[in-house]
Write a protein that holds these residues in place. Structure first.
Motif, PDB file in Angstrom:
ATOM      1  N   PHE A 175       0.834  -1.196   0.000  1.00  0.00           N
ATOM      2  CA  PHE A 175       0.000   0.000   0.000  1.00  0.00           C
ATOM      3  C   PHE A 175       0.873   1.252   0.000  1.00  0.00           C
ATOM      4  O   PHE A 175       0.613   2.217  -0.722  1.00  0.00           O
ATOM      5  N   ARG A 176       1.924   1.222   0.801  1.00  0.00           N
ATOM      6  CA  ARG A 176       2.809   2.382   0.894  1.00  0.00           C
ATOM      7  C   ARG A 176       3.450   2.663  -0.479  1.00  0.00           C
ATOM      8  O   ARG A 176       3.491   3.798  -0.938  1.00  0.00           O
ATOM      9  N   ARG A 177       3.920   1.577  -1.129  1.00  0.00           N
ATOM     10  CA  ARG A 177       4.553   1.729  -2.453  1.00  0.00           C
ATOM     11  C   ARG A 177       3.572   2.329  -3.457  1.00  0.00           C
ATOM     12  O   ARG A 177       3.871   3.294  -4.153  1.00  0.00           O
ATOM     13  N   ALA A 178       2.362   1.760  -3.453  1.00  0.00           N
ATOM     14  CA  ALA A 178       1.357   2.229  -4.406  1.00  0.00           C
ATOM     15  C   ALA A 178       1.003   3.684  -4.137  1.00  0.00           C
ATOM     16  O   ALA A 178       0.878   4.496  -5.057  1.00  0.00           O
ATOM     17  N   LEU A 179       0.874   4.006  -2.833  1.00  0.00           N
ATOM     18  CA  LEU A 179       0.492   5.360  -2.454  1.00  0.00           C
ATOM     19  C   LEU A 179       1.524   6.373  -2.943  1.00  0.00           C
ATOM     20  O   LEU A 179       1.185   7.443  -3.457  1.00  0.00           O
ATOM     21  N   ARG A 180       2.794   6.018  -2.751  1.00  0.00           N
ATOM     22  CA  ARG A 180       3.859   6.927  -3.216  1.00  0.00           C
ATOM     23  C   ARG A 180       3.722   7.196  -4.711  1.00  0.00           C
ATOM     24  O   ARG A 180       3.799   8.344  -5.160  1.00  0.00           O
ATOM     25  N   GLY A 181       3.475   6.110  -5.462  1.00  0.00           N
ATOM     26  CA  GLY A 181       3.334   6.255  -6.899  1.00  0.00           C
ATOM     27  C   GLY A 181       2.128   7.105  -7.250  1.00  0.00           C
ATOM     28  O   GLY A 181       2.202   8.028  -8.071  1.00  0.00           O
ATOM     29  N   VAL A 191       0.592   9.331  -5.414  1.00  0.00           N
ATOM     30  CA  VAL A 191       0.790  10.729  -5.024  1.00  0.00           C
ATOM     31  C   VAL A 191       1.706  11.416  -6.026  1.00  0.00           C
ATOM     32  O   VAL A 191       1.467  12.555  -6.434  1.00  0.00           O
ATOM     33  N   ALA A 192       2.773  10.690  -6.436  1.00  0.00           N
ATOM     34  CA  ALA A 192       3.730  11.284  -7.374  1.00  0.00           C
ATOM     35  C   ALA A 192       3.043  11.665  -8.684  1.00  0.00           C
ATOM     36  O   ALA A 192       3.325  12.710  -9.272  1.00  0.00           O
ATOM     37  N   LEU A 193       2.089  10.823  -9.104  1.00  0.00           N
ATOM     38  CA  LEU A 193       1.397  11.111 -10.366  1.00  0.00           C
ATOM     39  C   LEU A 193       0.179  12.011 -10.172  1.00  0.00           C
ATOM     40  O   LEU A 193      -0.453  12.420 -11.139  1.00  0.00           O
ATOM     41  N   GLY A 194      -0.165  12.252  -8.894  1.00  0.00           N
ATOM     42  CA  GLY A 194      -1.342  13.077  -8.619  1.00  0.00           C
ATOM     43  C   GLY A 194      -2.639  12.411  -9.021  1.00  0.00           C
ATOM     44  O   GLY A 194      -3.566  13.065  -9.487  1.00  0.00           O
ATOM     45  N   VAL A 195      -2.719  11.092  -8.844  1.00  0.00           N
ATOM     46  CA  VAL A 195      -3.926  10.360  -9.252  1.00  0.00           C
ATOM     47  C   VAL A 195      -5.043  10.588  -8.237  1.00  0.00           C
ATOM     48  O   VAL A 195      -4.846  10.439  -7.034  1.00  0.00           O
ATOM     49  N   GLU A 196      -6.221  10.929  -8.687  1.00  0.00           N
ATOM     50  CA  GLU A 196      -7.353  11.154  -7.797  1.00  0.00           C
ATOM     51  C   GLU A 196      -7.912   9.819  -7.299  1.00  0.00           C
ATOM     52  O   GLU A 196      -7.845   8.818  -8.014  1.00  0.00           O
ATOM     53  N   LEU A 215       2.440   2.862 -12.497  1.00  0.00           N
ATOM     54  CA  LEU A 215       2.909   3.658 -11.357  1.00  0.00           C
ATOM     55  C   LEU A 215       4.434   3.597 -11.287  1.00  0.00           C
ATOM     56  O   LEU A 215       5.011   2.533 -11.454  1.00  0.00           O
ATOM     57  N   PRO A 216       5.075   4.729 -11.008  1.00  0.00           N
ATOM     58  CA  PRO A 216       6.538   4.703 -10.889  1.00  0.00           C
ATOM     59  C   PRO A 216       6.961   3.855  -9.681  1.00  0.00           C
ATOM     60  O   PRO A 216       6.325   3.905  -8.637  1.00  0.00           O
ATOM     61  N   ALA A 217       8.014   3.076  -9.842  1.00  0.00           N
ATOM     62  CA  ALA A 217       8.439   2.157  -8.770  1.00  0.00           C
ATOM     63  C   ALA A 217       9.259   2.878  -7.709  1.00  0.00           C
ATOM     64  O   ALA A 217       9.381   2.411  -6.595  1.00  0.00           O
ATOM     65  N   ASP A 218       9.838   4.015  -8.069  1.00  0.00           N
ATOM     66  CA  ASP A 218      10.761   4.658  -7.124  1.00  0.00           C
ATOM     67  C   ASP A 218      10.298   6.057  -6.730  1.00  0.00           C
ATOM     68  O   ASP A 218      11.092   6.978  -6.568  1.00  0.00           O
ATOM     69  N   ALA A 219       8.988   6.211  -6.535  1.00  0.00           N
ATOM     70  CA  ALA A 219       8.460   7.516  -6.125  1.00  0.00           C
ATOM     71  C   ALA A 219       8.953   7.839  -4.716  1.00  0.00           C
ATOM     72  O   ALA A 219       9.160   6.938  -3.910  1.00  0.00           O
ATOM     73  N   LEU A 245     -10.412   3.885   1.001  1.00  0.00           N
ATOM     74  CA  LEU A 245     -10.746   4.901   2.009  1.00  0.00           C
ATOM     75  C   LEU A 245      -9.492   5.636   2.456  1.00  0.00           C
ATOM     76  O   LEU A 245      -9.483   6.863   2.605  1.00  0.00           O
ATOM     77  N   LEU A 246      -8.426   4.864   2.661  1.00  0.00           N
ATOM     78  CA  LEU A 246      -7.178   5.484   3.118  1.00  0.00           C
ATOM     79  C   LEU A 246      -6.610   6.417   2.050  1.00  0.00           C
ATOM     80  O   LEU A 246      -6.070   7.477   2.360  1.00  0.00           O
ATOM     81  N   HIS A 247      -6.757   5.993   0.790  1.00  0.00           N
ATOM     82  CA  HIS A 247      -6.272   6.849  -0.291  1.00  0.00           C
ATOM     83  C   HIS A 247      -7.032   8.178  -0.308  1.00  0.00           C
ATOM     84  O   HIS A 247      -6.444   9.252  -0.454  1.00  0.00           O
ATOM     85  N   ARG A 248      -8.343   8.097  -0.057  1.00  0.00           N
ATOM     86  CA  ARG A 248      -9.132   9.330  -0.008  1.00  0.00           C
ATOM     87  C   ARG A 248      -8.679  10.226   1.131  1.00  0.00           C
ATOM     88  O   ARG A 248      -8.597  11.451   1.007  1.00  0.00           O
ATOM     89  N   LEU A 249      -8.369   9.590   2.260  1.00  0.00           N
ATOM     90  CA  LEU A 249      -7.894  10.356   3.414  1.00  0.00           C
ATOM     91  C   LEU A 249      -6.592  11.084   3.068  1.00  0.00           C
ATOM     92  O   LEU A 249      -6.447  12.296   3.277  1.00  0.00           O
ATOM     93  N   VAL A 250      -5.635  10.321   2.506  1.00  0.00           N
ATOM     94  CA  VAL A 250      -4.329  10.898   2.195  1.00  0.00           C
ATOM     95  C   VAL A 250      -4.468  12.021   1.170  1.00  0.00           C
ATOM     96  O   VAL A 250      -3.845  13.072   1.281  1.00  0.00           O
ATOM     97  N   TRP A 251      -5.322  11.789   0.199  1.00  0.00           N
ATOM     98  CA  TRP A 251      -5.568  12.803  -0.834  1.00  0.00           C
ATOM     99  C   TRP A 251      -5.977  14.137  -0.199  1.00  0.00           C
ATOM    100  O   TRP A 251      -5.457  15.186  -0.503  1.00  0.00           O
TER     101      TRP A 251
END
Lengths: 495, 403
Positions: free
Chosen positions: A15-21, A23-28, A49-53, A80-86
Motif C-alpha cells: 500500500f505504501r509503495r502504491a500510495l507513493r506512486g 501521489v507522485a502522479l497526482g492520481v485522484e 505507477l513509478p516504482a521509485d516515487a 478509504l485510506l487513499h481518499r484520506l491521504v488525498w
C-alpha cells in the motif's frame, strides 16, 4: 484508470509503495481500482505507477491510523485510506480532528475495530505447554482473530515472552519465536490435543469457576466484553453454561442457610498474641533490619548500630560507606577512623557511645572497581526513619549528635542543614530537637587550612556533647541541643 | 501442580473474590527481557470475564484464609466455618508464573487473612512479591493488599516490589467499622493511606520505584446504614487528601456462612453501579458530592436513572446548551455525552458547525442528549421542560435485583 494489486491480508508495504506512486502522479482517488489477492491484472495497469516515487510525508496520527486500518478485513480499506491521504495532502492536515466528517468517522470505526481485535488477541490467546522430547519448555497457541492482525500483535508477545520459545497459529498466518528471532509463517490449521496433560490448564479452569460470584450473575455484561466467538479457544469458557445454570440454586442455598455458630476452638489467646508484634528489644529490631532489602539495589548487607543500650550519647551518621558495607559494622572506614580520633580527643570513649546511621544500606555508583558514595534522597531517608526512631527509643541516649544534613533530616523529619554555613539557621529553626554537627568526611574533604579548623570545631562539638549539651552555647558553625528521646518518639507515633 | 494445590487454589480464589479491585493499569511500561518474564503495558488487560460480568485480569487469591480478625461482612472472619487453606510463598510464585506463561493473567493480586500477627502476614505478602521480582525477573503486574495494622517499614518494603498497594477501608464510617470489624481502626487505616501516599509522591519526585500505580481502596455498600452521600463524601476525601487512584464499591452480596449481624436482604446491585457512575462524575466531570447527592433523595442516589441525568432533570434551567458554543465544563454535564465525546466535539467544532447527525457520529448517547442540546439544525424546544421527560428517556424499569 489505475489498478493496484495488493497481497492478501495487511499489505502495508504494498500500500505504501502504491500510495507513493499515486501521489507522485497526482492520481485522484476516484481513478484507482484496488484489488486484493487477485492474480496480477492481465492489463498490467499498475505498472503505470513509478516504482521509485519519493516517500510521502504525513502527520504522525495519519501514519498510525494507516498502519492499523490496513489490518482490517474491509475490502474498501485501501480506497478509504487513499481518499484520506488525498485530502490531507490538499490542505486538510488536521483532518483527523474533524471527528464528525463521514470519512474520518468511518476510518475511526475501522481503526477501533482493529484495535479491539488486537486487544482481544492479547487478552484471550492462551498458550499451552508442550514438552519437547528433550524436555525443553515450548508454548503453542491457536487463535482466530477477526482481522489481519497477526504480525501486528508480534511485538506484544515478543516483549512479554522474550525468554520463552513459542508458536502462535492462526487461520491468517503464524508466528514463531525461538528466544532470538521471530519468524512469520503461513496460515495454519487448528492443532489437535493442545491442552492434553496440562495441570495448569486444569488449575486455570478451577480458578475461573471459583472466582465467579453466583450472587452477581450477569451474562450480558460478560458477553459484551467476551463474545461467544472467543469461547471455543478459551479452555475456561467450557464451564460457563453450567456456572450460569447453577447460580440461582447456589444463591438460594446461601440465603436459606442460617448463620451457624463457629465450630472452631476459642481463638482468644491467638488474638491477644497478635498484638504483640512490635520488636521489644534492640536485638530483635536489628534482626529485622538485617533481613530487609536495601531500597536501592547494590548494598552487600544492612549495617545496624553499635554500642551499649543506655549510652549517654548517640551519634547518627548518614549511611555506611564502602568498608562498612563489607564489614557490616558502622564507622570502620576512613571517616569512622576520623570520628574515633575526634571522640578520643573530646574525651568520649567510642565503646561507651552508641553509633549508628540514618540509612542502613550503602548507596553507591560503580566507577570501574571503585564504589562511589551517593547521598540518599530525602524520600529514602524517610523509609529508614522508622527504624532509627525505634532504635533510639531502645538506646534512650541523653543526647543525639547528628553528623551532617542527612542525619539531621532523619531525626527531625525535616530538611534542616545544608552544606556548612546554613547550619546555624537550621539550628535556630529546629529549636529543641537535635544536635547537628558536621559529617566527619566533611572535615576531611575541606582544603588543607579549613580542614584543620573544621576538625577542631568538630572535636569542640563533641566535647560539648560530653559535657551535657550546649543549650545557649551555640557556635556559628555547630550547635548542641539536648534531644529528648521520649517526647520526640511519642510525637512520632501519634503524628 | 498436584491435587492438593488445586484444592487450595479453589478455596483461596473463592475466598478472595469479594474484593472488587481488578485493575492492572497504571504501571510504567516495563519488560522482563531475555532472562526475566513478562511486561506491563500501562493500560492493563482483562484476560477473561466470568458470568458475573467481572473481568479476570490478575490472579486474585489469598495467601491464606485463616484469619484472626472477626469482621462481620467477611466470609473469612475467624468465627466463620468456611474451609480453610494456606499457600506457601513458593506455591503462589509457581501458580503466578504458570498462569502468566499461558497468558491467562496480567499478574498477581495477593491479599491475606491475618495469621499470627499483622507483621507476619505483611511480611509473607512482601516475600511473594520479592521472590517473583528478584528471583524470577517477573515484570508483570503485582498488586499487594497492605495490612494497615502492620509495621510501617513492612508496608514500605512491599511498595518497593508492588505496582499497586491497596488498603480496604471497607466501611464508610468509623462507627460502622467499630461495630462490624472490631479489630480494625478507621483512623489507623487512614494514617497508613497517608503514609503510603506520601511515599508514592516522594518516589515520583525522586524517580524511584514505589508502588508506581498508586494505591486504591474498597468500600462495602449496603452492609451498614451509610447513605450514598456519606460514601461519596468519604471517597472525595480519599481522592483529595490521600491521592488515591481508585475507590472500589462492592455491593454487599450474600455469602456462605453469613454472620447474623448482617442485614438479611442484600442491596440492589444497581446501587453499586450508581456509585461508580457518581465516582466518575466526581473525578472526570467536575461535579461536587453535593451536586450529585442533590440529584437523589435523602442522601441516596436515584436507582432508576444515572446520577448525571438525575442532576440535569433537577437543574433544567441550565439547559439546553449549544453544542457549538458551550464550554467543555457545561458539555460534560449533558446527559449522554461522555468525556471522550465531549473532547471530540470540542475538536470537531473548530472545523465545522455541528449538526445533530454530526453529534450522532461522536457520541452513542444522543437519545438522552438531544433533549438537552442545541445543534445547528436542532432545538429541543419545550422538550427540555416537559414534565414527562424522565419517562420519555427511561425505558420501563426492569427487575434489576435478582431476588
Amino acid at each position: 484508470m489505475h489498478r493496484v494489486d495488493l497481497k492478501d491480508g495487511a499489505d502495508l508495504d504494498g500500500f505504501r509503495r502504491a500510495l507513493r506512486g499515486l501521489v507522485a502522479l497526482g492520481v485522484e482517488p476516484g481513478e484507482v481500482v484496488w484489488s486484493v489477492g487477485a492474480t496480477p491484472s492481465l492489463f498490467g495497469d499498475d505498472a503505470t505507477l513509478p516504482a521509485d516515487a519519493p516517500p510521502v510525508s504525513l502527520p504522525r496520527p495519519v501514519g498510525a491510523l494507516i498502519e492499523n486500518v490496513v489490518c482490517h478485513r474491509d475490502p474498501e480499506r485501501y480506497a478509504l485510506l487513499h481518499r484520506l491521504v488525498w485530502r490531507v495532502l490538499r490542505g486538510e492536515r488536521d483532518m483527523l480532528d474533524h471527528h464528525a466528517d463521514p470519512l474520518v468517522h468511518r476510518l475511526a470505526l475501522l481503526d477501533k475495530a482493529v484495535r479491539r481485535d488486537l486487544h482481544k488477541m492479547h487478552a484471550f490467546l492462551r498458550f499451552h505447554e508442550v514438552r519437547d522430547p528433550d524436555g525443553t519448555e515450548r508454548y503453542v497457541a491457536w487463535f482466530e482473530p477477526d482481522h489481519f492482525i497477526v504480525e501486528a500483535t508480534a511485538p506484544f508477545f515478543v516483549e512479554r515472552f522474550e525468554s520463552l520459545v513459542w508458536t502462535i497459529l492462526t487461520p491468517v498466518g503464524s508466528l514463531h519465536w525461538d528466544r532470538r528471532s521471530l519468524t512469520v509463517g503461513p496460515a495454519a490449521l487448528r492443532p489437535e490435543g493442545l491442552d492434553r496433560d496440562d495441570r495448569f490448564a486444569e488449575g486455570w479452569q478451577r480458578y475461573y469457576e471459583s472466582t465467579f460470584n453466583p450472587a452477581r450473575v450477569n451474562p450480558t455484561a460478560m458477553r459484551a466484553e467476551m463474545p461467544r466467538k472467543y469461547w471455543a479457544n478459551l479452555p475456561e469458557a467450557a464451564a460457563i453454561p453450567a456456572m450460569i445454570r447453577s447460580a440461582p440454586a447456589r444463591v438460594q442455598a446461601m440465603i436459606e442457610a442460617e448463620a451457624a455458630a463457629p465450630r472452631r476452638r476459642n481463638p482468644d489467646k491467638a488474638v491477644a498474641a497478635m498484638a504483640r508484634q512490635e520488636p521489644v528489644t534492640l536485638a530483635e529490631l536489628n534482626r529485622i533490619i538485617l533481613a530487609a532489602d536495601p531500597l536501592v539495589p547494590g548494598a552487600t548487607q544492612a549495617v545496624p548500630g553499635e554500642g551499649p543500650e543506655g549510652a549517654a550519647i548517640a551519634i547518627v551518621g548518614e549511611q555506611p560507606g564502602d568498608q562498612e558495607d563489607l564489614e557490616g559494622r558502622p564507622f570502620v572506614g576512613p571517616a569512622g577512623q576520623l570520628l574515633t580520633r575526634a571522640l578520643e580527643e573530646a574525651g568520649i570513649e567510642r565503646s561507651a557511645a552508641y553509633l549508628t546511621n540514618a540509612v542502613k544500606h550503602f548507596k553507591f555508583v560503580a566507577r570501574g572497581k571503585r564504589r562511589l558514595h551517593q547521598s540518599p534522597t530525602a524520600g529514602e531517608v524517610k523509609h529508614y526513619r522508622w527504624w532509627l526512631m525505634k532504635e533510639l527509643s531502645f538506646v534512650r541516649p541523653r543526647l543525639v549528635v547528628t553528623l551532617g544534613a542527612t542525619a539531621a533530616l532523619a531525626l527531625t523529619g525535616r530538611s534542616v542543614v545544608g552544606p556548612a554555613g546554613t547550619r546555624a539557621d537550621g539550628v535556630r529553626r529546629l529549636g529543641k530537637a537535635s544536635s547537628p554537627s558536621t559529617r566527619p568526611t566533611c572535615c576531611a574533604c575541606r582544603p588543607a587550612r579549613g580542614r584543620k579548623q573544621a576538625y577542631r570545631d568538630f572535636v569542640a562539638d563533641l566535647r560539648r556533647a560530653r559535657e551535657g549539651g550546649g543549650r545557649g552555647g551555640l557556635t556559628a558553625s555547630t550547635g548542641m541541643i539536648e534531644y529528648s528521646m521520649r517526647s520526640s518518639h511519642d510525637r512520632d507515633r501519634t503524628s | 501442580m498436584d491435587d492438593a494445590l488445586l484444592d487450595k487454589l479453589e478455596i483461596l480464589a473463592d475466598a478472595a473474590k469479594y474484593d472488587a479491585s481488578c485493575a492492572s493499569s497504571g504501571a510504567k511500561r516495563r519488560t522482563g527481557g531475555p532472562d526475566g518474564i513478562g511486561s506491563t503495558t500501562g493500560a492493563g488487560i482483562c484476560h477473561a470475564y466470568t458470568p458475573d460480568g467481572r473481568c479476570v485480569s490478575l490472579l486474585k487469591i489469598l495467601l491464606t484464609n485463616y484469619c484472626l480478625f472477626d469482621c462481620a461482612y467477611c466470609i473469612n472472619r475467624r468465627s466463620s466455618n468456611v474451609r480453610r487453606a494456606r499457600f506457601s510463598v513458593d506455591e503462589v510464585v509457581r501458580l503466578t508464573l504458570g498462569f502468566y506463561k499461558r497468558n491467562c493473567i496480567e499478574g498477581l493480586f495477593l491479599s491475606s487473612g491475618i495469621i499470627r500477627s499483622p507483621d507476619h502476614t505483611m511480611e509473607q505478602l512482601m516475600l511473594v512479591a520479592r521472590t517473583l521480582r528478584r528471583d524470577h525477573g517477573f515484570a508483570g503486574y503485582i498488586h499487594l493488599k497492605t495490612i494497615p495494622e502492620a509495621s510501617p517499614w513492612l508496608i514500605e518494603q512491599a511498595g518497593l516490589w508492588a505496582d499497586r498497594l491497596s488498603i480496604n477501608l471497607e466501611l464508610a464510617s468509623d462507627r460502622s467499622l467499630k461495630e462490624f470489624a472490631p479489630e480494625k481502626d478507621g483512623t489507623a487505616i487512614k494514617a497508613v493511606m497517608g503514609q503510603v501516599g506520601e511515599r508514592i509522591t516522594e518516589a515520583k519526585e525522586e524517580k524511584r520505584r514505589f508502588s508506581p500505580a498508586g494505591q486504591s481502596t474498597q468500600m462495602i455498600v449496603g452492609a451498614d446504614a451509610s447513605t450514598d452521600l456519606s460514601v461519596l463524601e468519604t471517597s472525595d476525601t480519599l481522592y483529595r487528601r490521600y491521592g488515591l487512584r481508585r475507590v472500589y464499591y462492592s455491593a454487599f452480596s450474600p455469602i456462605p456462612e453469613a454472620s447474623s449481624a448482617l442485614p438479611a436482604k442484600p442491596p440492589p446491585l444497581q446501587r453499586e453501579n450508581r456509585l461508580y457512575q457518581a465516582d466518575w462524575l466526581l473525578r472526570y466531570y467536575g461535579f461536587t458530592v453535593e451536586e450529585i447527592a442533590a440529584g437523589g433523595e435523602g442522601g441516596m442516589l436515584d436507582l432508576g436513572i444515572d446520577p448525571k441525568l438525575a442532576w440535569a432533570l433537577k437543574n433544567r434551567e441550565r439547559f439546553p446548551v449549544d453544542v457549538n458554543s458551550a464550554d467543555r465544563e457545561m458539555l460534560l454535564r449533558v446527559p449522554g455525552l461522555g468525556a471522550r465525546a465531549v473532547d471530540k466535539i470540542v475538536e470537531a467544532r473548530r472545523h465545522t458547525t455541528l449538526r445533530l447527525e454530526d453529534v450522532a457520529r461522536l457520541s452513542s448517547g444522543l437519545k438522552r442528549a438531544r433533549a438537552f442540546l442545541i445543534a445547528a439544525d436542532h432545538h429541543p424546544g419545550g422538550l427540555t421542560d416537559r414534565a414527562d421527560l424522565r419517562q420519555r428517556l427511561v425505558a420501563p424499569p426492569k427487575q434489576l435485583s435478582l431476588f
